[in-house]
Design a protein around this motif. Structure first.
Motif, short mmCIF file in Angstrom:
data_model
loop_
_atom_site.label_atom_id
_atom_site.label_comp_id
_atom_site.label_asym_id
_atom_site.label_seq_id
_atom_site.Cartn_x
_atom_site.Cartn_y
_atom_site.Cartn_z
N TYR A 17 0.81 -1.21 0.00
CA TYR A 17 0.00 0.00 0.00
C TYR A 17 0.85 1.27 0.00
CZ TYR A 17 -4.99 -0.53 -0.26
OH TYR A 17 -6.26 -0.69 -0.74
N VAL A 18 2.03 1.20 0.59
CA VAL A 18 2.96 2.33 0.48
C VAL A 18 3.37 2.51 -0.97
CG1 VAL A 18 5.24 3.18 1.10
CG2 VAL A 18 3.80 2.12 2.85
N VAL A 19 3.66 1.40 -1.64
CA VAL A 19 4.01 1.46 -3.06
C VAL A 19 2.83 2.00 -3.88
CG1 VAL A 19 4.65 0.09 -5.08
CG2 VAL A 19 5.70 -0.40 -2.86
N VAL A 20 1.61 1.59 -3.52
CA VAL A 20 0.41 2.10 -4.20
C VAL A 20 0.36 3.62 -4.13
CG1 VAL A 20 -2.11 2.23 -4.04
CG2 VAL A 20 -0.97 0.02 -3.92
N ALA A 21 0.57 4.17 -2.93
CA ALA A 21 0.54 5.63 -2.77
C ALA A 21 1.62 6.30 -3.61
CB ALA A 21 0.71 5.99 -1.30
N LEU A 22 2.82 5.71 -3.65
CA LEU A 22 3.92 6.30 -4.41
C LEU A 22 3.69 6.21 -5.91
CD1 LEU A 22 6.95 4.90 -2.35
CD2 LEU A 22 6.00 7.22 -2.31
N CYS A 23 2.81 5.32 -6.34
CA CYS A 23 2.48 5.20 -7.76
C CYS A 23 1.26 6.06 -8.12
CB CYS A 23 2.21 3.75 -8.14
SG CYS A 23 3.65 2.67 -8.09
N TYR A 24 0.20 5.96 -7.34
CA TYR A 24 -1.08 6.56 -7.71
C TYR A 24 -1.07 8.08 -7.68
CZ TYR A 24 -3.61 2.10 -7.75
OH TYR A 24 -4.06 0.86 -8.06
#
Length: 450
Positions: free
Chosen positions: A276-283
């Motif tokens: 989910y941290v990666v999700v935030a950094l992508c989205y």
């Protein structure tokens, strides 16, 4: 004398080991999801969750921002991230909520909360709509990205129909669909996770390099009030679609080993939170940069809007293709498990590689056919997002949590869950309307199999 820990261990594994006959054990070994393959690591959880969450939806976020505007767009992105992170945490915690049992499948958790028959009818149709719908969208997007790659590297070449590119994308999935289970596709998921981060970085990086366009406009895309309302509804569905990994969470956690000292929820949640941290950094960078640079002229797929630098955009499109292949397999795994369980356990087919070969190839062929027939990326994104992903991602985990834990009225837990439920129900009602309208509008001018 039996210790508390050994009692827990015995109770915890009685269904997985002691009560299974030789025939049941053989079937469990053959099915994609089961108690015989609990060898997953925490990073398995991370890569699988990144693969199923950071998907085609991220490419449509700038377009969703263009339909909603700055304030509502950013607000709903943040709210969705928080709500779905909370509901994901709930699902991870409930995987082993009953003593002596693990809920390896989403519908098993639903059956525990609502009853054997009702739980099945509540969860299975919604989960199937999501995972099959996502696979169809991935077929469409994979074909579009292959077509864009072909155009970028061979500008003067003969025009090739989108239909053929979708078939090329499907051909790889025909092969990979024969991989047995989630552990078998972990390398595919790892490659997909790396690709998703890579093309998201390219999308916002290339947008930033282009700089804000001279004639950029941030007004609503539609000129009429009705059009703006429907576009807003469709944008809600597109953002919901971007947070759709919950539908395979239980099946992913089923691969995790569990002991009294270290239950499966610990490595699973560690990996899911990293995802989910990666999700935030992508989205967030993709959504903001894409809308900031192109305004309401951005396309449904941000990579279609980008043209320069040519080699980088071509590379990004191939990264998307690799990721979508992994994502397709991850979303297909619960479908394979349902089909094979039904055929072997209910209809008494023999569990052989031939049965798996036929059923899985039929599934891939059907999703390919639907994608070829209705390649409406934005509309399908919004419709499926609102109609199916809102229940299974936003509020169904909260309802199950209330049914199982029964927190006191007006406690913090009770209030948070009810807020999520009300929000999710509203989204389920209004979001599909915009997506369905968009499909109808696009269908008017669409020529089948073009």
């Amino acid at each position: 004398m039996e210790t508390e820990g050994s009692t827990y261990e015995t109770k915890y594994s009685f269904r997985d080991v002691a009560e299974r006959s030789a025939e049941e054990s053989a079937i469990d070994d053959w099915l994609p999801v089961g108690p015989s393959r609990r060898t997953g690591k925490w990073w398995y959880s991370a890569v699988h969750n990144i693969t199923v969450i950071v998907g085609a939806g991220v490419l449509g976020l700038p377009y969703a921002m263009a339909e909603m505007g700055w304030g509502p767009g950013i607000t709903f992105l943040v709210i969705s991230w928080l709500v779905t992170l909370y509901s994901l945490w709930q699902m991870v915690q409930m995987h082993e909520i009953a003593p002596g049992k693990r809920f390896d499948r989403y519908h098993e958790l639903g059956q525990h909360a609502f009853g054997e028959k009702l739980g099945l009818w509540i969860v299975v149709p919604q989960q199937l709509i999501v995972v099959v719908g996502v696979d169809i969208v991935y077929m469409i997007t994979g074909g579009q990205c292959l077509k864009k790659f072909h155009h970028l590297v061979c500008d003067g070449c003969k025009h090739i129909k989108l239909t053929y590119f979708i078939m090329i994308f499907a051909s790889v999935n025909f092969l990979l669909s024969q991989l047995h289970n989630f552990n078998s596709i972990v390398r595919v998921s790892l490659a997909a996770a790396v690709m998703s981060v890579s093309y998201s970085t390219i999308a916002w990086g290339a947008s930033g390099r282009r700089g804000v366009q001279p004639d950029v406009r941030y007004g609503y895309k539609s000129k009429t009030t009705a059009g703006r309302v429907f576009d807003f509804f469709s944008a809600l569905g597109s953002i919901i679609f971007a947070y759709g990994g919950h539908n395979v969470v239980m099946e992913i956690q089923a691969t995790m080993p569990s002991t009294p000292r270290k239950p499966s929820k610990e490595p699973m949640w560690r990996g899911a939170f990293v995802a989910y941290v990666v999700v935030a950094l992508c989205y967030f960078p993709v959504a903001v940069a894409g809308y900031l640079v192109f305004g309401n002229e951005v396309d449904e797929n941000i990579l279609i809007t980008l043209h320069r630098p040519r080699w980088l955009v071509a590379t990004a499109n191939m990264f998307v293709v690799v990721h979508l292949i992994g994502g397709y397999q991850a979303y297909a795994m619960p479908v394979f498990d349902m089909m094979e369980s039904l055929l072997v356990m209910k209809l008494k087919f023999t569990a052989t590689w031939r049965l798996r070969f036929v059923t899985r190839n039929i599934y891939v062929a059907l999703t390919m056919l639907v994608a070829i027939s209705f390649p409406f990326f934005g509309g399908v994104l919004g419709f499926i997002g609102g109609f199916a992903l809102a229940p299974t991602t936003y509020f169904l985990p909260c309802i199950i949590w209330l049914c199982i834990h029964k927190p006191g009225r007006f406690t913090i837990s009770w209030l948070i869950n009810w807020v999520c439920i009300i929000l999710g129900v509203l989204l389920m009602v209004i979001a599909p309307i915009g997506g369905l309208r968009q499909i109808i509008i696009q269908a008017k001018t669409y020529k089948f199999y073009s």
